[in-house]
Structure formats: structure tokens, C-alpha cells
Scaffold this motif. Structure first.
Motif, mmCIF file in Angstrom:
data_model
loop_
_atom_site.group_PDB
_atom_site.id
_atom_site.type_symbol
_atom_site.label_atom_id
_atom_site.label_comp_id
_atom_site.label_asym_id
_atom_site.label_seq_id
_atom_site.Cartn_x
_atom_site.Cartn_y
_atom_site.Cartn_z
ATOM 1 N N GLY A 187 0.821 -1.209 0.000
ATOM 2 C CA GLY A 187 0.000 0.000 0.000
ATOM 3 C C GLY A 187 0.850 1.252 0.000
ATOM 4 N N ASP A 188 1.935 1.243 0.793
ATOM 5 C CA ASP A 188 2.834 2.396 0.806
ATOM 6 C C ASP A 188 3.482 2.582 -0.560
ATOM 7 O OD1 ASP A 188 2.269 2.833 3.472
ATOM 8 O OD2 ASP A 188 4.032 1.775 4.209
ATOM 9 N N ALA A 189 3.915 1.469 -1.178
ATOM 10 C CA ALA A 189 4.528 1.549 -2.500
ATOM 11 C C ALA A 189 3.532 2.094 -3.521
ATOM 12 C CB ALA A 189 5.024 0.170 -2.933
ATOM 13 N N TYR A 190 2.267 1.684 -3.394
ATOM 14 C CA TYR A 190 1.249 2.172 -4.321
ATOM 15 C C TYR A 190 1.058 3.677 -4.181
ATOM 16 C CZ TYR A 190 -3.135 2.555 -6.885
ATOM 17 O OH TYR A 190 -4.102 2.918 -7.797
ATOM 18 N N MET A 191 0.990 4.169 -2.957
ATOM 19 C CA MET A 191 0.750 5.595 -2.746
ATOM 20 C C MET A 191 1.932 6.444 -3.197
ATOM 21 S SD MET A 191 -2.338 5.635 -1.878
ATOM 22 C CE MET A 191 -2.404 7.427 -1.706
ATOM 23 N N VAL A 192 3.158 5.929 -3.031
ATOM 24 C CA VAL A 192 4.322 6.649 -3.569
ATOM 25 C C VAL A 192 4.170 6.805 -5.081
ATOM 26 C CG1 VAL A 192 6.803 6.440 -4.036
ATOM 27 C CG2 VAL A 192 5.920 6.019 -1.735
ATOM 28 N N ASN A 193 3.732 5.736 -5.737
ATOM 29 C CA ASN A 193 3.481 5.802 -7.176
ATOM 30 C C ASN A 193 2.334 6.749 -7.495
ATOM 31 O OD1 ASN A 193 4.903 3.901 -9.227
ATOM 32 N ND2 ASN A 193 4.827 2.715 -7.339
ATOM 33 N N TRP A 194 1.252 6.618 -6.754
ATOM 34 C CA TRP A 194 0.040 7.386 -7.053
ATOM 35 C C TRP A 194 0.293 8.886 -7.002
ATOM 36 C CZ3 TRP A 194 -3.550 10.727 -4.765
ATOM 37 C CH2 TRP A 194 -4.791 10.802 -5.400
ATOM 38 N N MET A 195 1.135 9.311 -6.076
ATOM 39 C CA MET A 195 1.435 10.738 -5.981
ATOM 40 C C MET A 195 2.123 11.252 -7.236
ATOM 41 S SD MET A 195 0.154 11.953 -3.278
ATOM 42 C CE MET A 195 0.962 13.566 -3.354
ATOM 43 N N SER A 196 2.917 10.402 -7.882
ATOM 44 C CA SER A 196 3.666 10.829 -9.061
ATOM 45 C C SER A 196 2.951 10.520 -10.366
ATOM 46 C CB SER A 196 5.048 10.154 -9.088
ATOM 47 O OG SER A 196 5.825 10.522 -7.978
ATOM 48 N N ASN A 197 2.511 9.269 -10.510
ATOM 49 C CA ASN A 197 2.037 8.874 -11.836
ATOM 50 C C ASN A 197 0.551 8.541 -11.917
ATOM 51 O OD1 ASN A 197 1.799 6.034 -11.071
ATOM 52 N ND2 ASN A 197 4.037 5.978 -11.138
ATOM 53 N N VAL A 198 -0.174 8.667 -10.829
ATOM 54 C CA VAL A 198 -1.647 8.646 -10.783
ATOM 55 C C VAL A 198 -2.263 7.279 -11.112
ATOM 56 C CG1 VAL A 198 -3.759 9.819 -11.530
ATOM 57 C CG2 VAL A 198 -1.612 11.086 -11.466
ATOM 58 N N PHE A 199 -1.655 6.514 -12.035
ATOM 59 C CA PHE A 199 -2.272 5.272 -12.505
ATOM 60 C C PHE A 199 -1.304 4.087 -12.366
ATOM 61 C CE2 PHE A 199 -3.832 8.838 -15.145
ATOM 62 C CZ PHE A 199 -5.168 8.849 -14.756
ATOM 63 N N PRO A 200 -0.909 3.715 -11.159
ATOM 64 C CA PRO A 200 0.086 2.645 -11.016
ATOM 65 C C PRO A 200 -0.347 1.302 -11.593
ATOM 66 C CG PRO A 200 -0.137 3.882 -8.964
ATOM 67 C CD PRO A 200 -1.249 4.325 -9.852
ATOM 68 N N GLY A 201 -1.596 0.920 -11.400
ATOM 69 C CA GLY A 201 -2.058 -0.364 -11.919
ATOM 70 C C GLY A 201 -2.120 -0.379 -13.432
ATOM 71 N N ILE A 202 -2.535 0.743 -14.020
ATOM 72 C CA ILE A 202 -2.591 0.863 -15.483
ATOM 73 C C ILE A 202 -1.181 0.901 -16.063
ATOM 74 C CG2 ILE A 202 -3.229 2.422 -17.368
ATOM 75 C CD1 ILE A 202 -5.683 3.223 -15.608
ATOM 76 N N LEU A 203 -0.332 1.752 -15.505
ATOM 77 C CA LEU A 203 1.029 1.885 -16.015
ATOM 78 C C LEU A 203 1.855 0.629 -15.742
ATOM 79 C CD1 LEU A 203 1.630 5.588 -15.025
ATOM 80 C CD2 LEU A 203 1.688 4.686 -17.352
ATOM 81 N N GLY A 204 1.550 -0.083 -14.666
ATOM 82 C CA GLY A 204 2.264 -1.318 -14.377
ATOM 83 C C GLY A 204 2.027 -2.391 -15.424
ATOM 84 N N ARG A 205 1.052 -2.169 -16.299
ATOM 85 C CA ARG A 205 0.759 -3.105 -17.378
ATOM 86 C C ARG A 205 1.069 -2.526 -18.757
ATOM 87 N NH1 ARG A 205 -2.661 -4.193 -13.150
ATOM 88 N NH2 ARG A 205 -3.454 -6.336 -12.969
ATOM 89 N N THR A 206 1.070 -1.204 -18.889
ATOM 90 C CA THR A 206 1.084 -0.610 -20.231
ATOM 91 C C THR A 206 2.147 0.456 -20.447
ATOM 92 O OG1 THR A 206 -0.526 1.112 -19.609
ATOM 93 C CG2 THR A 206 -1.411 -0.992 -20.405
ATOM 94 N N CYS A 207 2.916 0.814 -19.426
ATOM 95 C CA CYS A 207 3.829 1.948 -19.575
ATOM 96 C C CYS A 207 4.891 1.668 -20.645
ATOM 97 C CB CYS A 207 4.511 2.249 -18.240
ATOM 98 S SG CYS A 207 5.465 3.797 -18.249
ATOM 99 N N ASP A 208 5.328 2.714 -21.320
ATOM 100 C CA ASP A 208 6.410 2.599 -22.299
ATOM 101 C C ASP A 208 7.775 2.454 -21.632
ATOM 102 O OD1 ASP A 208 4.816 2.610 -24.465
ATOM 103 O OD2 ASP A 208 5.397 4.575 -25.226
ATOM 104 N N ARG A 209 7.826 2.539 -20.320
ATOM 105 C CA ARG A 209 9.014 2.225 -19.525
ATOM 106 C C ARG A 209 10.271 3.017 -19.896
ATOM 107 N NH1 ARG A 209 8.965 -4.400 -20.003
ATOM 108 N NH2 ARG A 209 6.751 -4.635 -20.367
ATOM 109 N N PRO A 210 10.223 4.328 -19.988
ATOM 110 C CA PRO A 210 11.474 5.068 -20.234
ATOM 111 C C PRO A 210 12.492 4.875 -19.120
ATOM 112 C CG PRO A 210 9.698 6.563 -19.604
ATOM 113 C CD PRO A 210 9.068 5.231 -19.852
ATOM 114 N N CYS A 211 12.020 4.458 -17.947
ATOM 115 C CA CYS A 211 12.922 4.229 -16.816
ATOM 116 C C CYS A 211 13.834 3.026 -17.034
ATOM 117 C CB CYS A 211 12.116 4.025 -15.532
ATOM 118 S SG CYS A 211 10.837 2.733 -15.677
ATOM 119 N N GLU A 212 13.355 2.020 -17.722
ATOM 120 C CA GLU A 212 14.111 0.769 -17.785
ATOM 121 C C GLU A 212 15.361 0.843 -18.665
ATOM 122 O OE1 GLU A 212 11.852 -2.809 -18.135
ATOM 123 O OE2 GLU A 212 10.422 -2.221 -16.563
#
Length: 607
Positions: A41-66
Motif C-alpha cells: 500500500g505504501d509503494a502504491y501511494m508513492v506511485n500514485w502521488m507521481s504517476n496517478v495510474f500505477p495499476g494501469i502503467l504497471g501493465r502498459t507503460c512505455d518504460r522510459p525508466c528501464e
């Protein structure tokens, strides 16, 4: 070289390669450590503050970070194909395994009397709404579709992104008191401006797919489909089948979604045909891999010439076979090989050769200026148009990009709107909040696990092929389980835990040099950067990553550290007899709309 200014937030931010590369600057190592601690839950909220859609992006992001991940560099000499941490899939772990987080969402403040209209219910508009609604703004989101989500809902197939995930994360935004007016497309910006909104945000995406006007296009039109429109029809259940032989034109992510969807709707012989080479295709590498994994051929260097038909019935396509030639500046030209035109039989063609912005509802005399490509003329930092209270973001701003970029645009536009409505210059952008905190817990103990994992990247399990290909709604990727997520999280190098050097304490014993496993620390005579990079214990060849240079030491030398290959293992700090080295966690939080983004208090503005 001058002494490195580590007080500049950008310096250590750039060392955290994944966060630096993320358009929304998500603090990646921070949430990965939380996942390793099973604090989902803490990890989710850290994501939510920045990218708003962690569950969506965790499946579909273009992953510029990787591609930016340090593991892909430090393992180059150890593995044939070094791979980054599975950052995106760990984000999904946080979303899938979290507890109920409804109580952790912001509580909307009392209405402040200001009204904001958002055109389009995609990720950019929803981010603006999420940032402004809790501050007391009355935010209304308009969309032509009955349900919010924009292209997240209409163009991403359900086998990649279940509708329940969309409903949950869009719902978090709408539950903040945002008014959603679905089925109400905005047909006139002038009319909207006449409704006396305090600010208008346009986040309507790039809704028009490019067509190919080739011989036979009109005659065989019944079986030639624009990719994004076809995907939307599939998403809404209007299209449930396709011919057995399908050609998909285009090499982007939309083309990959089209070909994989076609396989699930009855396509037995599905071919992706591209004018470029495989490596030059715009699709993400993993999207191409997923298509190939489902036995979908990708045929390169074929330029479409015509649609072949018999009495209006599509029978196939012809292609010119080409090769790539490059000039001295690396510019590509496609040159015919002289081979006979290739013919591919087909029953249907899906055209996925790009998307365009379309603003037929914005009158050209409303004050919003457009450039020669039909895009609005915007300030690239504030997203403000030539009409001061009208802002753009997402694909509607600078052309088609991706979800995480749209989110980043939404955050910045929300800051601009908040500052505008508090009578402050929108161009004055607030700095991020940063701090450095020592992680020392004892002589040789740290508050984080500094052991460097030698594990290779863990693979995400897939649903059984027969089951996955039998339905358009069966999610293909199953996600990590808790044990695998823990192991994958352990591959993170904790790049946000910085090696901080305090030169007055250094006795130049070279103990840190001796123990460094990457030979990234040197004590040497100062010089200009090009010279210094070559004189280190191991030459620092990545010019994109800075050198960490100390002030003058007692011998007149300087400490130089190559940030590019540092493992952040802390061995230098453990070995140092004087405490000249310390491991300090760097935390960067970008400032969002609200009091922190303003330079004046409410009382000062009123005065």
C-alpha cells in the motif's frame, strides 16, 4: 574541474537514472524498497502521488525508466544481454497486492469558487482533475464516451489491461468530487469559453488515425480499417470477429495491439508488414517480443503500393521491397532493391501507421494559435496557449506520446492553472523538495540492504497460450507473485542512496579506491573534464553521467568518482577509517499544484 555542487537538486536526481528518465519523476528505488518490505500500500501511494495510474502503467507503460536503469550498464561485461530491473512490473505488484487505499486518498477541500473545464477524460485531464479537485476547485471533465479513461479505455486491449483496473484507478480521481459529463463531447471551444470557466484544459488526445490513400483504397474500403478506430470498436464490443487472413500495416505499439487482437478474433494468418527495419520500428521492444511470442510474423522493408480487390472484395496487397541506406550523417533512405513486387493475400487490413491531432471543434478565430502542423502553439514549460486561461496537455499538446508523458503534462498544467488563478506568473516554476539523510545505523550497518544481487531479471509468467488466444479479455501477463517480486526488487541498486564525500575528513589512504568493485573512485591531479575522464582508474566514458569531483585535498589532489557505474554498495563508506564517505538517501518530490507551488500566501495576494 570545479567542486561538484551536490546542493543542486538536479545533481543527485540525475544519478537516480530511472527517476530522471521518468517524465513524472516517480521515485522508483523508494517504492521498490517498500515492495521488498511487502509494504504494498505504501509503494502504491508513492506511485500514485507521481504517476496517478500505477495499476494501469504497471501493465502498459512505455518504460522510459528501464533503458536508463544502471543494471543495464554495470552488467555489460558480465552478461551477454544485461537487463534492467523490471521496474514496470514491480509497479504492477504494488497495485495488485495493496490493501484498500480509499482512506489514504486526499480529502477535497471546501470549494474555492473557481471552475475548471477539462476536455477529454484521458490521463492528462484526469491528472489535472486529481491535482486540482482536492484544492477546492470545481473540476468538470467532458468526454464523448460514456465512461472516463480516454484512449486507456478505448485503444488498449483488455488482454493487456483489464477493465476492472481502469475502473478502479479512474474511480479514485472521480471520487475526489470531480464531475464527469460522459457522452457530452465538446463541439465548440468558443461555446465553452462563453460559459465563463476560470480555466480550460484540453486533453482530448490524438483521436484520428492516419490513412493510406493507395490504389484500391476506396473500392475495398469495407475491409480496410483504421487501427485505433478498430481497437475502439473491439473494446466496446462492436467488432467481435475478423477475417482469417489479416495484414497489419505499421510498426508502432498500436500495430502490435492490432495484430494481437486480430489473432484473438479469428485471424489465423496475421502478418505485420513494416516499411522500416525491425530495430527501427517505433514499437517498444517488449511489444514486438510479445507479438512474436504469439507467432505473428513481422515483415520488414516492404512499402505498401496497392490494395488488390476483385469486384470490391479485398484479396490482398502489393508491396515494393526496399533496403535502407544511410548517409554520412546517419540519415536513412529507403531504396528499391529491384526485386518484383511482393503480394500478400488477405481478407482484412488494419492500418496503424500513426495518429494525428484533430481539432475540428476549435474555431480558428477563437484566439488559440496553431502551428504549421496543426498543433497548438504552447509554452513548453507551462502548457499555456495564446489564450491565457486555455491550456493543453497529453497528445493534444505536442502530438502522440504515451500515458506517463500525459500524466507529466497534467501535473505541470495543474500548477500553471493554480498559479494563474492566484494571480502569479505561471512561468515561475517551483523547485522540487529534496533532502539527503544518512543511512548509517552502525559502523558497518545501513538502514537499507546494500548487498548487490547477482540475479538475472525474473520473467513474468503468462497465461496458457491456448486460453489466452481464445479470448480478447483474458489477461496474458499474470504478474509476479510475492516471492518473485521480492527477488526482483533485490536487483535494484538503490541508486537514490548516494555516496557523499566530505573532503576535510579524508586522509587520502586510498582504502576506498582499493575496495571499490567497479574501480569508479580515483584520487588524482585535477584537470579539465575531457582529460580527467581518461586519467581515472577506469576511464569514465559515459558523457551523459556526471563526474563527482571534490574540492582540493591536503596533497593538492582531488577525489573523482564516476557516477555512471557505481553500485551504491556502500563498501567505500564501510572501509573509510575517518568517515569521509557516507551513504545518504536522496529523496526528490516534484512540487504539485497547491500552496507549495505558489510564491505568495493567500494573505499577500489579498493585500
Amino acid at each position: 574541474m570545479l567542486r561538484t555542487d551536490t546542493a543542486n537538486p538536479a545533481y543527485f536526481h540525475k544519478v537516480v537514472d530511472c527517476q530522471w528518465a521518468c517524465p513524472a519523476h516517480t521515485p522508483v528505488p523508494e517504492y521498490i524498497r517498500l515492495i521488498a518490505q511487502r509494504r504494498y500500500g505504501d509503494a502504491y501511494m508513492v506511485n500514485w502521488m507521481s504517476n496517478v495510474f500505477p495499476g494501469i502503467l504497471g501493465r502498459t507503460c512505455d518504460r522510459p525508466c528501464e533503458p536508463a536503469c544502471r543494471r543495464g550498464r554495470v552488467e555489460e561485461s558480465n552478461l551477454q544481454h544485461p537487463e534492467p530491473v523490471a521496474i514496470c512490473r514491480l509497479k504492477r505488484v504494488a497495485a495488485d497486492m495493496k490493501e484498500d487505499v480509499h482512506a489514504r486518498m486526499p480529502t477535497p477541500a471546501a470549494r474555492n469558487g473557481r471552475r475548471i473545464a477539462c476536455v477529454g477524460a484521458g490521463p492528462a485531464s484526469l491528472t489535472v482533475a486529481r491535482d486540482l479537485a482536492p484544492l477546492g476547485y470545481e473540476v468538470t471533465v467532458f468526454d464523448g464516451e460514456a465512461r472516463a479513461g480516454g484512449f486507456i479505455r478505448t485503444q488498449i486491449p483488455r488482454f493487456r489491461l483489464p477493465e476492472t483496473v481502469i475502473d478502479e484507478e479512474v474511480g479514485y480521481v472521480l471520487d475526489l468530487g470531480v464531475a464527469f459529463r460522459g457522452g457530452e463531447p465538446v463541439r465548440s471551444l468558443k461555446a465553452l469559453m462563453d460559459e465563463d470557466w476560470d480555466a480550460i484544459f484540453v486533453g482530448c488526445g490524438a483521436p484520428r488515425g492516419r490513412d493510406l490513400q493507395l490504389p484500391g483504397r476506396q473500392e475495398a474500403a469495407a475491409h480496410i480499417h483504421i487501427g485505433i478506430d478498430w481497437l475502439a470498436s473491439v473494446s466496446f464490443g462492436h467488432v467481435t470477429e475478423i477475417g482469417k487472413r489479416v495484414i497489419v500495416l505499421g510498426g508502432g505499439n498500436t500495430a502490435m495491439d492490432c495484430c494481437r487482437s486480430a489473432r484473438r478474433l479469428g485471424g489465423e494468418d496475421v502478418n505485420v508488414i513494416v516499411r522500416s527495419g525491425f530495430d527501427e520500428m517505433k514499437a517498444s521492444p517488449w511489444e514486438k517480443e510479445d507479438a512474436e511470442r504469439e507467432n505473428i510474423p513481422i515483415i520488414n522493408f516492404h512499402v505498401p503500393k496497392s490494395f488488390v480487390h476483385e469486384g470490391g472484395r479485398l484479396t490482398g496487397m502489393t508491396f515494393e521491397v526496399v533496403r535502407a541506406e544511410y548517409d554520412a550523417r546517419g540519415r536513412r533512405t529507403l531504396v528499391p532493391t529491384g526485386e518484383p513486387d511482393a503480394f500478400f493475400a488477405c481478407d482484412d487490413v488494419l492500418v496503424a501507421v500513426g495518429q494525428e491531432n484533430a481539432f475540428p471543434w476549435i474555431e480558428r478565430d477563437c484566439g488559440v494559435e496553431f502551428d504549421e502542423w496543426g498543433l497548438p502553439v504552447l509554452d513548453k514549460a507551462t502548457f499555456q496557449s495564446s489564450v491565457p486561461h486555455v491550456f493543453f496537455g497529453g497528445d493534444a499538446a505536442f502530438g502522440p506520446r504515451n500515458i506517463i508523458t500525459a500524466v507529466a503534462h497534467g501535473h505541470e498544467a495543474a500548477i500553471s492553472i493554480d498559479k494563474l488563478l492566484h494571480d502569479e506568473p505561471v512561468a515561475e516554476r517551483p523547485p522540487p523538495m529534496t533532502n539527503l539523510v544518512s543511512q548509517k545505523m552502525g559502523i558497518h550497518e545501513w538502514s537499507y540492504d546494500n548487498d548487490t544481487s547477482a540475479d538475472m531479471r525474473y520473467q513474468v509468467p503468462w497465461a496458457q497460450a491456448e486460453r489466452a488466444l481464445a479470448s480478447i479479455k483474458v489477461e496474458v501477463e499474470l504478474g509476479f507473485d510475492a516471492a518473485t517480486a521480492f527477488q526482483e526488487a533485490g536487483r535494484c541498486l538503490n541508486c537514490d542512496v548516494q555516496t557523499v564525500f566530505h573532503e576535510p575528513a579524508c586522509i587520502e589512504c586510498d582504502a576506498c579506491v582499493d575496495i571499490c568493485p567497479m574501480d569508479c573512485i580515483s584520487f588524482t591531479v585535477n584537470g579539465d573534464e575531457a582529460d580527467l575522464r581518461q586519467r581515472l582508474k577506469a576511464p569514465a566514458l559515459n558523457l551523459a553521467q556526471s563526474l563527482y569531483v571534490s574540492g582540493g585535498l591536503k596533497t593538492g589532489r582531488v577525489m573523482v568518482k564516476d557516477e555512471d557505474v557505481c553500485l551504491h554498495c556502500g563498501l567505500c563508506a564501510e572501509r573509510c577509517p575517518t568517515g569521509a564517505w557516507d551513504m545518504q538517501k536522496f529523496l526528490l518530490k516534484t512540487t504539485q499544484a497547491g500552496p507549495a507551488c505558489r510564491s505568495r500566501t493567500v494573505a499577500e495576494v489579498a493585500a
